[in-house]
Design a protein around this motif. Sequence first.
Motif, short mmCIF file in Angstrom:
data_model
loop_
_atom_site.label_atom_id
_atom_site.label_comp_id
_atom_site.label_asym_id
_atom_site.label_seq_id
_atom_site.Cartn_x
_atom_site.Cartn_y
_atom_site.Cartn_z
N TYR A 288 44.56 29.50 41.29
CA TYR A 288 44.34 30.93 41.52
C TYR A 288 45.61 31.67 41.16
N SER A 289 45.47 32.78 40.45
CA SER A 289 46.63 33.58 40.08
C SER A 289 46.24 35.04 39.90
N ASP A 290 46.86 35.91 40.71
CA ASP A 290 46.72 37.37 40.54
C ASP A 290 45.28 37.81 40.39
N GLY A 291 44.41 37.30 41.27
CA GLY A 291 43.02 37.74 41.29
C GLY A 291 42.06 36.94 40.45
N SER A 292 42.57 35.94 39.72
CA SER A 292 41.70 35.16 38.84
C SER A 292 41.77 33.68 39.19
N PHE A 293 40.69 32.98 38.89
CA PHE A 293 40.63 31.53 39.10
C PHE A 293 40.79 30.87 37.74
N THR A 294 41.75 29.94 37.67
CA THR A 294 42.20 29.48 36.37
C THR A 294 41.62 28.13 35.96
N LEU A 295 40.96 27.44 36.86
CA LEU A 295 40.40 26.13 36.56
C LEU A 295 38.96 26.05 37.02
N ALA A 296 38.22 25.14 36.43
CA ALA A 296 36.94 24.76 37.02
C ALA A 296 37.22 24.09 38.35
N PRO A 297 36.25 24.07 39.28
CA PRO A 297 36.49 23.44 40.58
C PRO A 297 36.99 22.02 40.46
N SER A 298 38.14 21.73 41.09
CA SER A 298 38.76 20.41 40.98
C SER A 298 39.15 19.84 42.34
N GLY A 299 38.66 20.45 43.41
CA GLY A 299 38.97 19.95 44.74
C GLY A 299 38.28 18.63 45.03
N ARG A 300 38.86 17.86 45.97
CA ARG A 300 38.34 16.54 46.33
C ARG A 300 38.05 16.49 47.82
N GLU B 25 41.87 47.90 55.88
CA GLU B 25 43.13 47.75 56.60
C GLU B 25 44.28 47.55 55.61
N SER B 26 45.46 48.01 55.98
CA SER B 26 46.65 47.84 55.17
C SER B 26 47.44 46.64 55.69
N LEU B 27 47.67 45.66 54.81
CA LEU B 27 48.34 44.42 55.18
C LEU B 27 49.53 44.16 54.27
N THR B 28 50.45 43.34 54.74
CA THR B 28 51.62 42.94 53.94
C THR B 28 51.55 41.44 53.67
N GLY B 29 51.91 41.06 52.44
CA GLY B 29 51.93 39.65 52.07
C GLY B 29 50.80 39.30 51.14
N LEU B 30 51.08 39.25 49.87
CA LEU B 30 50.06 39.06 48.85
C LEU B 30 50.16 37.65 48.27
N VAL B 31 49.05 36.92 48.29
CA VAL B 31 49.02 35.61 47.64
C VAL B 31 49.00 35.82 46.13
N LYS B 32 50.09 35.44 45.47
CA LYS B 32 50.17 35.61 44.01
C LYS B 32 49.57 34.42 43.27
N ALA B 33 49.75 33.21 43.83
CA ALA B 33 49.24 32.02 43.14
C ALA B 33 49.06 30.89 44.13
N THR B 34 48.07 30.05 43.85
CA THR B 34 47.81 28.85 44.64
C THR B 34 47.72 27.66 43.70
N TYR B 35 48.46 26.61 44.03
CA TYR B 35 48.49 25.39 43.22
C TYR B 35 47.90 24.24 44.03
N LEU B 36 47.05 23.46 43.39
CA LEU B 36 46.45 22.27 43.99
C LEU B 36 46.91 21.05 43.20
N ARG B 37 47.70 20.20 43.85
CA ARG B 37 48.26 19.01 43.18
C ARG B 37 48.89 19.37 41.83
N GLY B 38 49.67 20.43 41.85
CA GLY B 38 50.42 20.83 40.67
C GLY B 38 49.68 21.67 39.66
N GLU B 39 48.37 21.87 39.85
CA GLU B 39 47.57 22.66 38.92
C GLU B 39 47.31 24.05 39.50
N LEU B 40 47.52 25.06 38.68
CA LEU B 40 47.26 26.43 39.10
C LEU B 40 45.76 26.66 39.22
#
Length: 448
Positions: free
Chosen positions: A432-444, A415-430
């Motif tokens: 997810y960015s442009d298809g890559s995960f930038t940290l080891a798991p840090s969720g609580r 399907e063709s969709l609009t609206g791309l998640v470019k980055a996700t920050y958790l408590r100020g730490e990046l």
Amino acid sequence: MAHAFLSKRIVTPQGTREGALLVENGRIRAICRQSEIPADATIHDCGEDALLPGLVDTHVHINQPGRTEWEGFRTATRAAAAGGYTTLVDMPLNCLPETTTVDALEQKRRAAKGECFVDWAAWGGAVADNQQHLLPLARAGVLGFKCFLIYPGCDGFTMIDQQQLEAALPFIAESGLPLLVHAELAGPIDAAVERLRDADWRRYQTYLASRPDEAELQAIRLMIRLCRQYSFRLHIVHLSTASALPELANARAEGLPITVETCPHYLHFAAETIADGETLLKCAPPIRSQANQDALWRGLHDGIIDMIVTDHSPCPPEMKSEESGRFDLAWGGIASLSIALPVIYTECLRRKFTLNDLVRWMCASPAALAGLRHCAGILEAGRDASFVILDMETRFVVTPEILHYRHVVSPYMRESLTGLVKATYLRGELVYSDGSFTLAPSGREITL
């Protein structure tokens, strides 16, 4: 050191504004004008991209421990981060053991430790025989309780009949926590299935006829009566039939503490376009007509439906019975954590809804249901700096590599969709960015 995220579209409780999201030590220090940014702050210019609160999904089936081969904390939270979610609340069934006792909750906590890319919390289960476990579960940190008025598809999580439910409701009312109800009654479904005994179960219309609107409507009427009698917080999960909206509106006007959710698949797909044998689109309750879908959107507009959550319910691909195409044999569940935001944003564009509407439905209202408004669902000074950068212009095609959950099958594929998640920050730490995960798991885990 402070970080300033510049954007022409920062979605706040007061509306969408231009300015800077100022982040320091994992929290939002301010939402300010560009001229008010401290001189020593690091600047991140997001341009035309929107800044939204991290999405909150209160209806996710993670399935760990016990059925990690279906989905687990690592894969589900990875998919969530890619989809702009920073908080998930896990349903108490499909895992083994089911989250119906404090011991089972502790097993879930051990399974989640060190595995989560985003924050999580747990619902407890209200089943046939665990009334004495409800208050201990509340004290142990679950955010509320989930029950089924019909067989849930897994034997260990028993449905609850009216007598058992009435035995549980005083404890649930005492806890002050919400009861989330799968609102279908077996009577209309059993009668419909009997009439369809010789029908062709490869046809979507056969499956749709087997889960009539009346099953939801009767269940919702029952729950409204019980809510009035026992004074507990009632939440209707995955509403699929718009026929219940007038009675829900009347109950809320009466002052009853009732909230309602629906899901992306009910708002995006319609029965008329589901091909025979297309079992990837089986869910319960079912996807209904285009007219029904339009009425659900009106329910969102009118505030009768409070929120949109995924009901992310994955399984191993073979359980979807694509080879036979038989809806009666297929697992009922749709996985959508990675793409729910663009699905709904695409529909919002088509139906002239705003980013403020989307944030209310997918961030603030789910956070309020779970009691998490103090830490999630809102961009405001003093809160956790968990947020999403959304490219509002890019149109993309859904492909397996963007899904990130364990089994990359999806009815949204291609399907063709609009609206791309470019980055996700958790408590100020990046994270997810442009298809890559930038940290080891840090969720609580989040508890009240």
